[in-house]
Design an enzyme around this catalytic site. Structure first.
Site, PDB file in Angstrom:
ATOM      1  N   GLU A 147      47.175  30.291  36.545  1.00  0.00           N
ATOM      2  CA  GLU A 147      45.819  30.685  36.943  1.00  0.00           C
ATOM      3  C   GLU A 147      45.089  31.224  35.713  1.00  0.00           C
ATOM      4  OE1 GLU A 147      43.368  32.882  40.564  1.00  0.00           O
ATOM      5  OE2 GLU A 147      45.488  33.356  40.296  1.00  0.00           O
ATOM      6  N   ASP A 163      39.751  32.096  41.809  1.00  0.00           N
ATOM      7  CA  ASP A 163      39.088  32.236  43.107  1.00  0.00           C
ATOM      8  C   ASP A 163      37.694  32.799  42.871  1.00  0.00           C
ATOM      9  OD1 ASP A 163      39.175  35.421  43.964  1.00  0.00           O
ATOM     10  OD2 ASP A 163      40.770  34.836  42.586  1.00  0.00           O
ATOM     11  N   HIS A 180      45.056  26.629  37.757  1.00  0.00           N
ATOM     12  CA  HIS A 180      44.716  27.062  39.108  1.00  0.00           C
ATOM     13  C   HIS A 180      43.332  27.689  39.027  1.00  0.00           C
ATOM     14  CE1 HIS A 180      45.673  28.486  43.228  1.00  0.00           C
ATOM     15  NE2 HIS A 180      44.912  29.519  42.898  1.00  0.00           N
ATOM     16  N   ASP A 202      52.178  23.388  34.297  1.00  0.00           N
ATOM     17  CA  ASP A 202      50.761  23.056  34.140  1.00  0.00           C
ATOM     18  C   ASP A 202      50.336  22.229  35.350  1.00  0.00           C
ATOM     19  OD1 ASP A 202      48.228  22.731  33.219  1.00  0.00           O
ATOM     20  OD2 ASP A 202      48.737  21.295  31.643  1.00  0.00           O
TER      21      ASP A 202
END
Length: 551
Positions: free
Chosen positions: A532, A150, A477, A523
């Site tokens: 992530e 993020d 991710h 994955d």
């Protein structure tokens, strides 16, 4: 293809212990070949290990006597061939370069030109001022590294990452001094793979390396209030979708100050002073002043229960109910850097009550131990001896686990949790510490085994660093990777997590038999609990790589 032979897919330095794991029911005769077919070693794997974590039986073979340079593979009749791997003095440099370049690609507020970033190029992002939570006050907070998959930026994890990268430089300057920023290389836009010419050695010139760390330190300096305390983080109120960073347009918010952020900042700035002296004297003085100011603020702070996300903020909390280990690290680091007796008194009072350990964002004790053990200032020698022994005792417990695992992994079944690969790296660091304290090779061998696990010698036969090895993470991710449809190279995946903590992995295994703990990884970009990436997973990996790679 179903694998039954597991090896480090990136490679080994000639002097390293070299082991291969077979998934088999009986002893295995195996051979090591050059890729041209020339056999260089024949051996037998007869050490049987019942591996509960992976749900399989393993046999382990040792081919450490192979020290010549080249590209090799392992073959065993009935089991096939392993992935290929290098043995050379430079075997680990490419994975180091890629994993360090990840921090450049995570830069916030910085234009990433196509010549440096290829398909991940983007305009400056998150350049607007941030609103202080609960107030109308706005602050300029451009810069720093995006924390993970993020786009939040967090002081505690950022301080941990910088500290680990400074230790990597201290232990492996020959390796770190060769690092070149993508901006100074100009990666091929299509592949992001540097050429051999890009790897030309620059011994003793860590300028690109220190400039990258300065980018994060500069940002943290902006988060220091006038009273010395540090805002805990800056992010939008909620996580965005899988978009490029410049497309996240929501309001930026500065979450309230925390003890952990303030103490971590004080510690890492004090630590950084000795690295920036001689590189940028004025900057070193600025770090010194900021560190001491933060420590003064920390001494006055008391926030029971630690930081909690305020109402309306749902991004990464990085809450930590115990801030004593952060205070412990700060006191030790400031005493080593500046010599004030107050810092010594603060650290020794805490250490006599409890010796802390840990290289994670919530457990920072080991950084404090290393600072106190390495200072040239007066210390309590009995306390130093107690800290050394406690570090060795911890390594002995870790070593016992590693020696009973078919892959040399220092994790029990219950320790395959969210971010298990961080635990693997950090266990390797504790083992390395014991080697430095005792000189006993068994600790270094076990530390190296943690690195080999991350690079392919694991029950999934997967190199957990994207873009490296022959079979690596492809769908992390990570928002830029998903947005562009290709995994950014050099990112360490979080690793197997037996918790089934995200909807993607829950849905896939709903109503089915759960895989063994060491194989609980998808994955897939939706599986944030297993796949992530974060800056501090990469930094721990790089500290381990530089430590054992230059041992």
């Amino acid at each position: 293809m179903y694998k039954r032979i597991f090896i480090d897919q990136c490679g080994y330095l000639p002097h390293m212990k070299k082991e291969v794991t077979f998934c088999a029911e009986e002893p295995v005769s195996f051979a090591v070949h050059r890729v041209d077919g020339t056999c260089v070693y024949i051996g037998t794997a007869d050490r049987r290990i019942e591996n509960a974590s992976a749900g399989e039986t393993n046999y382990v073979g040792d081919f450490s006597t192979v020290t010549e340079s080249g590209l090799f593979f392992v073959h065993a009749i009935g089991l096939g061939e392993s992935d290929s791997f290098f043995i050379s003095e430079n075997a680990l440099f490419e994975v180091f370069q890629s994993s360090m370049a990840f921090f450049y690609f995570q830069r916030c507020g910085h234009e990433l030109p196509e010549k440096a970033a290829g398909i991940y190029a983007h305009e400056p992002c998150h350049t607007g001022h941030a609103r202080v939570y609960g107030k109308e006050e706005l602050r300029e907070v451009t810069g720093g590294w995006h924390d993970a998959g993020d786009y939040g930026r967090y002081v505690g994890p950022g301080a941990m990452a910088v500290a680990q990268l400074l230790y990597a430089l201290e232990r492996g300057e020959a390796l770190c001094g060769r690092y070149r920023s993508p901006e100074n290389i100009g990666f091929a836009a299509a592949s992001l793979t540097p050429s051999a010419a890009d790897f030309a050695a620059r011994p003793g010139d860590p300028s690109d390396y220190l400039e990258e760390l300065k980018y994060e330190l500069d940002w943290m300096l902006k988060l220091q209030r006038e009273d010395g305390a540090l805002y805990h983080k800056v992010s939008c109120p909620n996580f965005c979708g899988f978009i490029m960073p410049e497309d996240e347009k929501d309001e930026l918010v500065l979450s309230p100050v925390s003890v952990t952020a303030t103490a971590d900042f004080a510690a890492v700035c004090a630590m950084a002073v000795r690295f920036y002296k001689g590189f940028d004297e004025a900057y070193a003085r600025r770090l010194e002043a900021a560190s001491q100011k933060a420590y003064e603020a920390m001494k006055k702070m008391d926030i029971p229960g630690g930081f909690k996300n305020p109402d309306g903020i749902t991004t990464g909390e990085y809450g930590d109910s115990c801030d004593t280990d952060e205070r412990y690290w700060a006191a030790a680091e400031l005493y080593k850097a500046f010599g004030d007796e107050m810092y010594r008194k603060d650290f020794e009072e805490l250490a006599r009550e409890k010796i802390y350990h840990g290289y994670g964002w919530s457990d920072m004790g080991s950084y404090g131990n290393l600072a106190y053990l390495s200072t040239e200032r007066p210390v309590d020698e009995a306390l130093q001896r107690a800290i050394r022994q406690s570090m060795i005792d911890l390594a002995d417990r870790i070593l016992q686990i590693a020696e009973s695992d078919g892959y040399g992994t220092a994790l029990t079944e219950k320790q395959y949790v969210w971010g298990s690969n961080l635990l693997v790296s950090n266990n390797g660091l504790h083992l390395y510490d014991a080697w430095k304290l005792t000189g006993e090779r068994r600790y270094l061998d076990a530390a190296e085994a943690q690195l080999h696990y991350l690079l392919g010698r694991n029950s999934m036969g997967l190199c957990f660093v994207s873009g490296c090895g022959t079979y690596s993470i492809r769908h992390p991710h990570h928002r830029p990777s998903v947005a562009q449809g290709k995994a950014m190279p050099g990112m360490l995946s979080g690793g197997p997590c037996r918790w089934f903590a995200d909807e993607t992995i829950k849905e896939l295994f709903s109503g089915k038999s759960a895989p063994a703990p060491a194989k609980c990884l998808l994955d897939m970009n939706g599986s944030y609990s297993t796949n992530e990436v974060t800056i501090y997973w990469n930094s721990s990996f790089l500290q381990l790589l530089a430590s054992v790679g230059c041992a």
